[in-house]
Scaffold this motif. Structure first.
Motif, mmCIF file in Angstrom:
data_model
loop_
_atom_site.group_PDB
_atom_site.id
_atom_site.type_symbol
_atom_site.label_atom_id
_atom_site.label_comp_id
_atom_site.label_asym_id
_atom_site.label_seq_id
_atom_site.Cartn_x
_atom_site.Cartn_y
_atom_site.Cartn_z
ATOM 1 N N ALA A 55 -1.478 40.241 30.334
ATOM 2 C CA ALA A 55 -0.815 40.054 29.124
ATOM 3 C C ALA A 55 -1.702 38.995 27.820
ATOM 4 O O ALA A 55 -2.756 38.608 28.708
ATOM 5 N N GLU A 56 -1.215 39.312 26.437
ATOM 6 C CA GLU A 56 -2.562 38.788 25.184
ATOM 7 C C GLU A 56 -1.037 37.931 25.194
ATOM 8 O O GLU A 56 -0.446 38.667 24.229
ATOM 9 N N VAL A 57 -1.445 36.681 24.492
ATOM 10 C CA VAL A 57 -1.192 35.847 23.881
ATOM 11 C C VAL A 57 -1.348 34.686 23.294
ATOM 12 O O VAL A 57 -2.450 34.523 23.478
ATOM 13 N N VAL A 58 -1.131 33.972 22.130
ATOM 14 C CA VAL A 58 -1.336 33.476 21.058
ATOM 15 C C VAL A 58 -0.335 31.776 20.929
ATOM 16 O O VAL A 58 1.494 32.547 20.882
ATOM 17 N N ALA A 59 -0.370 31.391 20.978
ATOM 18 C CA ALA A 59 0.786 30.616 20.374
ATOM 19 C C ALA A 59 0.364 30.800 18.925
ATOM 20 O O ALA A 59 -0.528 30.055 17.804
ATOM 21 N N PHE A 60 1.359 31.486 18.071
ATOM 22 C CA PHE A 60 1.624 31.751 16.848
ATOM 23 C C PHE A 60 2.163 30.826 15.480
ATOM 24 O O PHE A 60 2.762 30.487 15.617
ATOM 25 N N GLU A 61 1.177 30.303 15.133
ATOM 26 C CA GLU A 61 0.803 29.716 13.871
ATOM 27 C C GLU A 61 0.874 30.233 12.134
ATOM 28 O O GLU A 61 -0.786 30.419 12.061
ATOM 29 N N PRO A 62 1.314 31.447 11.788
ATOM 30 C CA PRO A 62 0.511 31.953 10.793
ATOM 31 C C PRO A 62 0.162 31.243 9.395
ATOM 32 O O PRO A 62 0.760 30.381 9.246
ATOM 33 N N THR A 63 -0.910 32.145 9.691
ATOM 34 C CA THR A 63 -1.162 31.544 8.032
ATOM 35 C C THR A 63 -1.324 32.550 6.828
ATOM 36 O O THR A 63 -1.710 31.758 6.205
#
Ligand SMILES: [Zn+2]
Length: 244
Positions: free
Chosen positions: A83-91
């Motif tokens: 898996a490849e994940v992020v805590a997504f907070e788009p800028t």
């Protein structure tokens, strides 16, 4: 209209569990608890134990799009090989319309400040066509990915509304991660999805966040610990398996 910027921010990292060359070598044993993957991020991609489906993590919800057409809600106690994940907070966000897959990629390449960073993407849009593949559950002893994906199911949906999530990664990370774009799709009804091969986007919004930190979690299962991974030149195999 494009707005925002794409500077990586301190404290933000891509969290990757296992690596693509391990999949290429046939290491599909679920090595990571789904709960640990879900704790590491809110958006991402991956695959199921024994390659049983394409993982979509979106808004903290994790599903596997399986080759039998079922979209399976992943339980905390299930295990995942990759898996490849992020805590997504788009800028950054930009509205897009009337682009096919190639044109979409060229557009994103023009928008990002460098091709040598990681970007997470979320694309909420209407698509006139969306072609996805789902890997088929493999039986041990596992064959390598290049062979395994020959079983894959490909489906094209017409006039579908939903969300693509995934990454654009630096070319030099091919093998650790996936060079260029790696996107998975889930329709808004949560009934159709998979690893994106091709699409025609009608209109939608692209959100992105950039990362200069990459954290790799290595598997600790016996199949990984005992594997011989010292003679791999997997670029061509990854490219053919990932459809690029
Ligand atoms: Zn994929």
């Amino acid at each position: 209209m494009a707005s925002g910027d794409l500077r990586p921010r301190p404290g933000k990292a891509v969290q990757q569990f296992s690596f693509v060359d391990a999949l290429v070598a046939g290491l599909y044993e679920g090595a990571f608890a789904a709960s640990d993957v879900a704790e590491a991020g809110t958006l991402g991609v991956g695959c199921g134990d024994a390659l049983d489906g394409e993982l979509v993590l979106m808004d903290g919800r994790m599903v596997l799009c399986r080759a039998d057409g079922v979209v399976h809600s992943v339980g905390d106690d299930e295990r995942l090989p990759f898996a490849e994940v992020v805590a997504f907070e788009p800028t950054f966000s930009v509205d897009v319309s009337d682009v096919g897959e190639r044109a979409f990629e060229r557009l994103v390449e023009r928008l990002v400040p460098s091709n040598n960073l990681f970007y997470a993407l979320r694309v909420d849009a209407a698509f006139s066509t969306m072609t996805v593949r789902e890997a088929v559950r493999q039986e041990a002893p596992f064959r390598g990915l290049a062979e395994a994906v020959k079983d894959q199911r490909e489906t094209t949906a017409r006039d579908t509304v939903g969300t693509m999530v995934g990454f654009k990664g630096p070319d030099v990370f091919q093998g650790l991660s996936v060079a260029d774009f790696h996107l998975h799709y889930l329709d808004s009804a949560g009934r159709f999805g998979g690893h994106v091969l091709d699409f025609e986007l009608v209109s939608g919004t692209v959100e992105m966040e950039a990362y200069s930190t990459f954290t790799l979690h290595l598997p600790e299962v016996e199949s990984y610990l005992a594997a011989e991974l010292d003679d791999m030149s997997a670029d061509a195999e990854i490219r053919s398996a990932e459809g690029s």
